[in-house]
Design a protein around this motif. Sequence first.
Motif, PDB file in Angstrom:
ATOM      1  N   ARG A 159       0.795  -1.047  -0.063  1.00  0.00           N
ATOM      2  CA  ARG A 159      -0.123  -0.169  -0.118  1.00  0.00           C
ATOM      3  C   ARG A 159       0.960   1.242   0.010  1.00  0.00           C
ATOM      4  O   ARG A 159       0.536   2.250  -0.753  1.00  0.00           O
ATOM      5  N   PHE A 160       2.018   1.000   0.548  1.00  0.00           N
ATOM      6  CA  PHE A 160       2.928   2.331   0.823  1.00  0.00           C
ATOM      7  C   PHE A 160       3.439   2.798  -0.420  1.00  0.00           C
ATOM      8  O   PHE A 160       3.600   3.948  -1.017  1.00  0.00           O
ATOM      9  N   ALA A 161       3.774   1.443  -1.419  1.00  0.00           N
ATOM     10  CA  ALA A 161       4.471   1.575  -2.460  1.00  0.00           C
ATOM     11  C   ALA A 161       3.337   1.725  -3.678  1.00  0.00           C
ATOM     12  O   ALA A 161       3.750   2.076  -4.834  1.00  0.00           O
ATOM     13  N   GLN A 162       2.126   1.936  -3.426  1.00  0.00           N
ATOM     14  CA  GLN A 162       0.980   1.943  -4.328  1.00  0.00           C
ATOM     15  C   GLN A 162       1.117   1.079  -5.353  1.00  0.00           C
ATOM     16  O   GLN A 162       0.987   1.411  -6.639  1.00  0.00           O
ATOM     17  N   GLY A 163       1.192  -0.244  -4.968  1.00  0.00           N
ATOM     18  CA  GLY A 163       0.972  -1.355  -5.856  1.00  0.00           C
ATOM     19  C   GLY A 163       2.623  -1.766  -6.456  1.00  0.00           C
ATOM     20  O   GLY A 163       3.419  -1.563  -5.762  1.00  0.00           O
ATOM     21  N   GLY A 164       2.680  -2.100  -7.815  1.00  0.00           N
ATOM     22  CA  GLY A 164       3.739  -2.534  -8.123  1.00  0.00           C
ATOM     23  C   GLY A 164       4.087  -4.170  -8.269  1.00  0.00           C
ATOM     24  O   GLY A 164       3.164  -4.829  -8.018  1.00  0.00           O
ATOM     25  N   ALA A 206      23.097  -9.135   2.892  1.00  0.00           N
ATOM     26  CA  ALA A 206      21.891  -9.505   2.396  1.00  0.00           C
ATOM     27  C   ALA A 206      20.970  -8.207   2.139  1.00  0.00           C
ATOM     28  O   ALA A 206      20.257  -8.139   1.146  1.00  0.00           O
ATOM     29  N   PHE A 207      20.959  -7.372   3.168  1.00  0.00           N
ATOM     30  CA  PHE A 207      20.352  -6.074   2.985  1.00  0.00           C
ATOM     31  C   PHE A 207      20.623  -5.238   1.779  1.00  0.00           C
ATOM     32  O   PHE A 207      20.094  -4.716   1.094  1.00  0.00           O
ATOM     33  N   GLY A 208      22.110  -5.532   1.608  1.00  0.00           N
ATOM     34  CA  GLY A 208      22.733  -4.778   0.468  1.00  0.00           C
ATOM     35  C   GLY A 208      22.360  -5.374  -1.082  1.00  0.00           C
ATOM     36  O   GLY A 208      22.034  -4.617  -1.849  1.00  0.00           O
ATOM     37  N   ASP A 209      22.034  -6.682  -0.684  1.00  0.00           N
ATOM     38  CA  ASP A 209      21.471  -7.200  -2.050  1.00  0.00           C
ATOM     39  C   ASP A 209      20.052  -7.035  -2.295  1.00  0.00           C
ATOM     40  O   ASP A 209      19.659  -6.718  -3.478  1.00  0.00           O
ATOM     41  N   TYR A 210      19.220  -6.802  -1.124  1.00  0.00           N
ATOM     42  CA  TYR A 210      17.994  -6.365  -1.530  1.00  0.00           C
ATOM     43  C   TYR A 210      17.635  -5.095  -1.887  1.00  0.00           C
ATOM     44  O   TYR A 210      16.801  -4.847  -2.824  1.00  0.00           O
ATOM     45  N   LEU A 211      18.608  -4.246  -1.512  1.00  0.00           N
ATOM     46  CA  LEU A 211      18.615  -2.863  -1.792  1.00  0.00           C
ATOM     47  C   LEU A 211      18.958  -2.643  -3.415  1.00  0.00           C
ATOM     48  O   LEU A 211      18.182  -1.830  -4.116  1.00  0.00           O
ATOM     49  N   ALA A 212      19.918  -3.578  -3.758  1.00  0.00           N
ATOM     50  CA  ALA A 212      20.269  -3.530  -5.390  1.00  0.00           C
ATOM     51  C   ALA A 212      19.052  -4.084  -6.207  1.00  0.00           C
ATOM     52  O   ALA A 212      18.811  -3.718  -7.204  1.00  0.00           O
ATOM     53  N   ALA A 213      18.266  -4.813  -5.341  1.00  0.00           N
ATOM     54  CA  ALA A 213      16.965  -5.382  -6.241  1.00  0.00           C
ATOM     55  C   ALA A 213      15.704  -4.586  -6.472  1.00  0.00           C
ATOM     56  O   ALA A 213      14.698  -4.878  -6.987  1.00  0.00           O
ATOM     57  N   LEU A 214      15.806  -3.327  -5.595  1.00  0.00           N
ATOM     58  CA  LEU A 214      14.902  -2.585  -5.552  1.00  0.00           C
ATOM     59  C   LEU A 214      14.707  -1.578  -6.705  1.00  0.00           C
ATOM     60  O   LEU A 214      15.806  -0.988  -7.300  1.00  0.00           O
ATOM     61  N   LYS A 215      13.763  -1.224  -7.332  1.00  0.00           N
ATOM     62  CA  LYS A 215      13.609  -0.126  -8.424  1.00  0.00           C
ATOM     63  C   LYS A 215      13.519   1.097  -7.739  1.00  0.00           C
ATOM     64  O   LYS A 215      13.535   1.239  -6.402  1.00  0.00           O
ATOM     65  N   PRO A 216      14.147   2.280  -8.579  1.00  0.00           N
ATOM     66  CA  PRO A 216      14.033   3.467  -8.140  1.00  0.00           C
ATOM     67  C   PRO A 216      12.638   3.704  -7.275  1.00  0.00           C
ATOM     68  O   PRO A 216      11.486   3.540  -7.691  1.00  0.00           O
ATOM     69  N   GLY A 217      12.489   4.041  -5.960  1.00  0.00           N
ATOM     70  CA  GLY A 217      11.368   4.590  -5.182  1.00  0.00           C
ATOM     71  C   GLY A 217      10.984   3.251  -4.463  1.00  0.00           C
ATOM     72  O   GLY A 217      10.028   3.015  -3.887  1.00  0.00           O
ATOM     73  N   GLY A 218      11.730   1.952  -4.703  1.00  0.00           N
ATOM     74  CA  GLY A 218      11.333   0.712  -3.947  1.00  0.00           C
ATOM     75  C   GLY A 218      11.340   0.763  -2.718  1.00  0.00           C
ATOM     76  O   GLY A 218      12.293   1.465  -1.919  1.00  0.00           O
TER      77      GLY A 218
END
Length: 811
Positions: free
Chosen positions: A310-315, A420-432
């Motif tokens: 909900r915070f990311a408004q879908g996607g 791991a958190f660095g890996d997740y961060l790299a896998a996020l889209k801009p605004g993710g």
Amino acid sequence: MNVQDDERWSSPCIPGLLGLSIAALAGQILMVRIFSFTMNHGFVYMAVSLAMLGFGLSGTVLTIFPSLKRRDIGASLQLCSSGFALTLVGTMFVFARFSSSASPDSGLTIFSPLAARLLLLALPFGFAGLGIALALLCQSRGVGVRYAWNLAGSGLGCLVAYPVLTSVGAAGGIFLLAGLVFLAASFGGPRLGRGVMIVLGISFLSIIPMADELLAFQPDQADQLADLVRHMENDGLSANDMRLEFSAWDPVGRIEVHSLPGEYGFMNREAPLRFYSQDAGAGSVLLSLAEHPKLRESLTKGTLYGLATRFAQGGDVLVIGIGGAPDLIATLAAGAKSVSAVEINGATVTMVEEDQAKFLGLEEDLRSKRLKLIHADGRGFVRRHPATYDVIQMTGADTYAANPAGASILSEGYLYTKEAFGDYLAALKPGGVLAVTRFGIESARVFNTAYAALKDAGFTNPRNHLAVVAQGNSEFWSTVLMTKDELSDEEIKRLYVLCQEGKKLAKDCWIPAYNAVGFRFDSPLEVTFQPKLPIDLEAMRKKLEGDEWHLEPVTDDRPFFFQFQKREGLGWNDVFTSKSFNKHHWDLPDYLRIAVQVSLVALLLILLPLIKIGFGGAPKKEILCVGIGFVALGTGFMFLEVVLMQRCTLFLGHPNHAIVIVLFALLVFSGLGSLVSAKWPWSRMLLVTLAILGILVWVWVFRSHSQEWFESRLSLSLSNRAWQLLFWLAPLGLLLGMPFPSFLESLESHCPSLSGWAWGSNSFASVCASLIAIPVAMESGFGFSFTLAMGSYGVALVAIIAFMRLSQTRL
């Protein structure tokens, strides 16, 4: 019956040796799985210690009764195989009836009645160890060849354990192993014994369909499933009214889904639910909300499950850890464009995708591919796949499952490390946004780890990328939101609006089954941190840590997220005190208490046979060299095994892949190394020296370059990665297989009275090493464990050379 040395071993004895070797390793793995389901996870590592303790006891028996080595090996293998098979089934039958008494409230010491009963489980491995030792030591020549067969069998045991588990279950697997051991032993020994072995083997195999009734393993009585049953009974409901809807043994955990009686079987007394458990814990609920849209809205907006989407408004959403699938229902209802759900437990994927999809109302989303389920480790999946997401969500994802290295029960994997958190961060889209939900003090460590990962990634003000939303009594569970971009004023305002919208809906999230295991959802969401709040993070961290907690960021080299308790103040008095321990977190003091006790028992069993050896007139210098050499070999091998399994988990993407590949490679290639040692035409001293120096070089190279090598091959398919890892491990396996049989053969030639003691000392050393490997890694990292392994092999080299020189001098 005594026979001549050169007649004692013959090729018909090979199946018996292979059968015992296969069953001993596979039985150890099955016992780990059985312990995980039936007892608190803190006891699970004991399975490995008990197995190695049994092997060590076989050495003690041989030392006291050396004449056993002069008996017909075929008859001896039949007797030992019979002893293994019968005691494996018998002790498991007894264990199934007393495992429920293994409660954290009673504590555990080696002096408690529970410990005495657990020690019975060492008996099968004592018989297996005795049979294998007799096969190796039946004559001084050809030890390397027979040791190769032993290692080949152990490698096969590693390969077959999990297929056996998933095909016939744990109870069926026990009878299957017993039957195969009888049949394998029928190839050698007296003719009458062969017939008896065949009859017994067929009889045990025929019992497999009834195995679950005979070995009725009960779930851990201190875990969530048992807590739920107690709450229902207190409310006047009967546990007999629970119905098992789904069950499956999986290498990661036994999965069960139960329908529940009374109000426990519903959400808000309206929507049907079922209770999900993994190894009798890790509780979750399956909610049938397709015909209850208002309750689906309550779950989505009134709980943390739907907050991030909900915070990311879908996607596009990636969910790590499925459980009973509430995350999937909430993220889909929150407007996700697509949901990819990654689950480490294959049985859970099958349960959600096939068996329970209709109940969950997910059939259409699965058909349309809006929802995709993936059987993989979440961290490994993110590292290997280039896809990016608007939301990555983990809600209470964890497992207390053990692996056959045993001691790694204290390692909860690599989902919550800084890397791991660095890996997740790299896998996020801009605004993710990354949303990690944990419980109690755990959320503070998530926050600190996320902060450190942002800092390492080059973000100048990590504080501006973090927010925390809590729910439940005393903020029992909290979601840490880590955003790729800095949180804007508009986003912070939206976060408060979302929490406000959920206040009225939260009261409808009345789930008695969750309440019973400590989770309450019928309370409003509350923002407890956002960048604009005047909170001094450093002061808050110091306040939370105080004198009790460790909350520093977790790293891949020390991946112990769930170990919070500080170790200062643990004294010798605590070691021999039976204290109750935390049923959810097996803290290091609890572990060290029983680890030290078991190690002292192992040390005592190493030293006691010296009385017998001393009276036998064996030279003291040779005794010292043999003891140090075989202890060092056992310690070094176990340290390498544990650390390599850990290091290869991320590369292969699943801990079970690492277990199978590493164990198989080390055992099978060590067998080939043993064959090389048997055919070696030059000095044994030269062979051992070159082998151990080669081990030291290999470990140094692996420690220095493996990370870079792994990173460059992550995009390859699993089969390609597995094959390439096998090539990496092959030279090490070959080298590891040379010193032990060379030393043992030299020992059998020059000081045969010491060979049984040497076998036992090596096994007892493995017990101790498996117990201390993880505490060492917790304090100093797995990299330091490599150093200790190298040191152990260096000590072994000095001791072996000294023994060989003393033997030559004496001759």
